[in-house]
Design a protein around this motif. Structure first.
Motif, short mmCIF file in Angstrom:
data_model
loop_
_atom_site.label_atom_id
_atom_site.label_comp_id
_atom_site.label_asym_id
_atom_site.label_seq_id
_atom_site.Cartn_x
_atom_site.Cartn_y
_atom_site.Cartn_z
N ARG A 160 -10.06 10.85 -4.57
CA ARG A 160 -11.11 10.14 -6.04
C ARG A 160 -10.60 9.79 -6.58
O ARG A 160 -10.75 8.45 -7.90
CB ARG A 160 -12.91 10.31 -6.14
CG ARG A 160 -12.95 11.51 -5.45
CD ARG A 160 -14.18 12.75 -5.64
NE ARG A 160 -13.03 13.57 -5.60
CZ ARG A 160 -13.11 15.03 -6.03
NH1 ARG A 160 -14.82 15.41 -6.20
NH2 ARG A 160 -12.36 16.13 -5.45
N TRP A 161 -9.50 9.88 -7.40
CA TRP A 161 -9.28 9.65 -8.47
C TRP A 161 -7.75 8.45 -8.06
O TRP A 161 -6.29 8.90 -9.13
CB TRP A 161 -8.55 10.55 -8.76
CG TRP A 161 -9.23 11.95 -9.23
CD1 TRP A 161 -9.83 13.19 -8.99
CD2 TRP A 161 -10.51 10.88 -9.86
NE1 TRP A 161 -11.29 13.26 -9.40
CE2 TRP A 161 -11.67 12.26 -9.95
CE3 TRP A 161 -11.78 9.67 -10.05
CZ2 TRP A 161 -13.18 12.21 -10.14
CZ3 TRP A 161 -12.59 10.30 -10.63
CH2 TRP A 161 -13.32 10.56 -11.05
N VAL A 162 -7.01 7.93 -6.91
CA VAL A 162 -6.30 6.48 -6.77
C VAL A 162 -6.97 5.64 -6.84
O VAL A 162 -8.34 5.18 -6.69
CB VAL A 162 -5.63 7.28 -5.26
CG1 VAL A 162 -4.45 8.07 -5.45
CG2 VAL A 162 -6.27 6.90 -4.56
N THR A 163 -6.03 4.38 -7.45
CA THR A 163 -6.33 2.77 -7.53
C THR A 163 -7.71 3.15 -6.62
O THR A 163 -6.96 2.77 -5.28
CB THR A 163 -5.58 1.97 -7.67
OG1 THR A 163 -4.57 2.57 -8.44
CG2 THR A 163 -5.83 0.50 -7.81
N GLY A 164 -8.78 2.79 -6.41
CA GLY A 164 -9.70 1.91 -5.36
C GLY A 164 -10.38 3.27 -5.31
O GLY A 164 -11.18 2.72 -5.01
N GLY A 165 -10.61 4.34 -5.42
CA GLY A 165 -11.14 5.63 -4.97
C GLY A 165 -12.48 5.55 -6.48
O GLY A 165 -12.22 4.97 -7.57
N THR A 166 -13.86 5.47 -5.97
CA THR A 166 -14.55 5.82 -6.50
C THR A 166 -15.41 7.04 -7.16
O THR A 166 -16.00 7.64 -5.22
CB THR A 166 -15.62 4.58 -6.64
OG1 THR A 166 -16.12 4.30 -5.03
CG2 THR A 166 -15.14 2.98 -7.30
N VAL A 167 -16.72 7.53 -7.87
CA VAL A 167 -17.11 7.87 -6.84
C VAL A 167 -18.56 7.61 -8.34
O VAL A 167 -18.69 7.09 -9.22
CB VAL A 167 -17.08 9.64 -8.30
CG1 VAL A 167 -18.07 10.17 -8.76
CG2 VAL A 167 -15.52 9.95 -8.04
N GLU A 212 -2.14 9.82 0.38
CA GLU A 212 -3.36 9.44 -0.51
C GLU A 212 -4.40 8.86 0.11
O GLU A 212 -3.89 7.26 -0.56
CB GLU A 212 -3.94 10.12 -1.74
CG GLU A 212 -4.18 11.11 -2.44
CD GLU A 212 -4.00 11.89 -3.78
OE1 GLU A 212 -4.85 12.18 -4.09
OE2 GLU A 212 -2.65 11.18 -4.67
N VAL A 213 -5.26 8.46 0.56
CA VAL A 213 -6.18 7.07 0.76
C VAL A 213 -7.31 6.80 -0.52
O VAL A 213 -8.49 7.83 -0.46
CB VAL A 213 -6.97 6.84 2.34
CG1 VAL A 213 -5.44 6.22 2.98
CG2 VAL A 213 -7.57 7.55 2.42
N PRO A 214 -7.71 6.12 -0.73
CA PRO A 214 -9.29 6.09 -1.81
C PRO A 214 -10.21 5.81 -0.77
O PRO A 214 -10.14 5.14 0.29
CB PRO A 214 -8.97 4.34 -2.68
CG PRO A 214 -7.99 3.55 -1.61
CD PRO A 214 -7.09 4.56 -1.07
N ILE A 215 -11.18 6.53 -1.43
CA ILE A 215 -12.67 6.52 -0.86
C ILE A 215 -13.16 6.57 -2.09
O ILE A 215 -13.21 6.36 -3.11
CB ILE A 215 -12.64 7.70 -0.51
CG1 ILE A 215 -12.52 9.63 -1.08
CG2 ILE A 215 -11.40 8.20 0.72
CD1 ILE A 215 -13.40 10.21 -0.40
N SER A 216 -14.80 6.43 -1.60
CA SER A 216 -16.15 6.36 -2.25
C SER A 216 -16.99 7.41 -2.11
O SER A 216 -17.39 7.72 -1.31
CB SER A 216 -16.72 4.39 -2.03
OG SER A 216 -18.39 4.51 -1.98
#
Ligand SMILES: Nc1nc2c(ncn2[C@@H]2O[C@H](COP(=O)(O)OP(=O)(O)OP(=O)(O)O)[C@@H](O)[C@H]2O)c(=O)[nH]1
Ligand SMILES: [Mg+2]
Length: 264
Positions: free
Chosen positions: A129-136, A209-213
Motif C-alpha cells: 500500500r505504501w510504495v509509489t502507485g499503492g492506494t488505500v 514490493e509491487v503497488p496494490i489498491s
C-alpha cells in the motif's frame, strides 16, 4: 552474483490460501474472483470453526469446484497459525507458489497476476500500500496513521527497506517458505507478516514490493484488536534490540537465525 541475478526456476502450481473467521458474507465472492483472475490456481480456505458457519459455505464451494479446498481447524487459533497450517498443506502437496490473501475483499484478486509476474525475479512479493502507485480506499485517517506508523517503526527498529512490512497480500515461492524455518514462527497478527519478511531478508532472499489498491472491507467484522497491535509492538522492539545487540558483539545472522524462537 546478487540474489536478484540468481536464476530462479519456473513458478509451478499456485495455491491461494485464504484464512477465514466469520466471513460468510465474503467467501463466495472472494473465491469466485480468484477463480476468474487466475483460473489455474487452486484455493485453500483455512477456517477456524467460524461460529457463523463459514466452514459450511467452504464445504459447498469445495464440492462444486475441484480447484477449491478447505482445511477445517477446531477453533480460533490466530491468523499466523492459520497461514502456517495452510502453507504446510500446500508444501506437502508440491505447490510451487503460495499466496496469502484475506477473505474480506481488501486484497483484489484481479491484482494477483501482477504479484505472480513479479515473483519470476523474486523469492517473496509483497502487495504494498505504501510504495509509489499503492492506494488505500475507505480507511479512516486513524487506520492510515496506525499502518504508516507501524511500518516506520518496524523499518527503523529492524533496519529493513520494505515500505509495507505488515501487508498481508503476498506471494511466496515454496522454496522461500522451506528456507525460513516455519516451525519457529510464533507470531500471530500483523506481526506474523513482519516476522516472515524479516526471516526472508535475513536468509538472503529477494523481497520485492509491487503497488496494490487496498480497499477496506464492506461486509463482516474486522478481527484487528489492541492485542494484535501490542503483539507487533512488543515483538518488533525485542527483535530490533536483539539484532542491535548481536551487531554490537560482532555476531552474524545465520541461515535460520531470524528471529530466534526464544526471542518471541
Ligand atoms: N482461520 C483464521 N482466520 C482468521 C483469524 N483471524 C483473522 N482471520 C482472517 O484473516 C483475514 C484478515 O483478518 P481481518 O479481520 O480482515 O484483519 P485485517 O485485515 O488485519 O483488519 P481490517 O483491516 O480491519 O479488516 C480475514 O480473512 C479473517 O477472516 C483466525 O484466528 N483464524
Ligand atoms: Mg481485513
Amino acid at each position: 552474483m546478487t540474489a536478484f541475478d540468481r536464476p530462479r526456476g519456473p513458478l509451478g502450481q499456485v495455491a491461494v490460501i485464504i484464512p477465514t473467521y466469520n466471513e460468510r458474507e465474503n467467501l463466495e465472492s472472494i473465491t469466485g474472483r480468484v477463480r476468474a483472475s487466475v483460473p489455474d490456481a487452486d484455493i485453500l480456505v483455512v477456517d477456524d470453526n467460524s461460529p457463523d458457519r463459514t466452514g459450511e459455505i467452504a464445504d459447498k464451494l469445495t464440492a462444486a469446484d475441484p480447484h477449491i479446498h478447505v482445511l477445517h481447524r477446531q477453533g480460533k487459533s490466530g491468523l499466523g497459525s492459520a497461514y502456517i497450517a495452510g502453507f504446510r498443506w500446500a508444501l506437502d502437496r508440491g505447490y510451487g507458489v503460495l499466496v496469502e490473501m484475506d477473505a474480506d475483499g481488501s486484497h483484489d484478486p484481479a491484482e494477483l497476476p501482477k504479484l505472480l509476474t513479479a515473483l519470476a525475479d523474486a523469492d517473496l512479493v509483497i502487495g504494498s500500500r505504501w510504495v509509489t502507485g499503492g492506494t488505500v480506499h475507505n480507511w479512516p485517517r486513524s487506520r492510515e496513521v496506525l499502518s504508516r506508523g507501524a511500518n516506520a517503526y518496524a523499518r527503523i527498529m529492524l533496519g529493513v527497506r520494505i515500505r509495507d512490512v505488515t501487508a498481508g497480500y503476498r506471494a511466496y515461492r515454496a522454496q522461500t517458505l522451506r528456507k525460513i524455518c516455519l516451525d519457529q514462527v510464533l507470531s500471530q497478527g500483523y506481526c506474523f507478516q513482519i516476522d516472515l519478511t524479516l526471516r526472508a531478508i535475513r536468509a538472503g532472499l529477494e523481497v520485492t514490493e509491487v503497488p496494490i489498491s487496498f480497499t477496506e472491507r464492506t461486509l463482516g467484522a474486522s478481527k484487528m484488536s489492541r492485542a494484535v497491535i501490542a503483539e507487533a509492538l512488543w515483538r518488533v522492539t525485542q527483535w530490533g534490540a536483539a539484532s542491535r545487540l548481536r551487531r554490537g558483539r560482532g555476531g552474524r545472522s545465520g541461515h535460520c537465525l531470524a528471529p530466534k524462537n526464544q526471542q518471541h
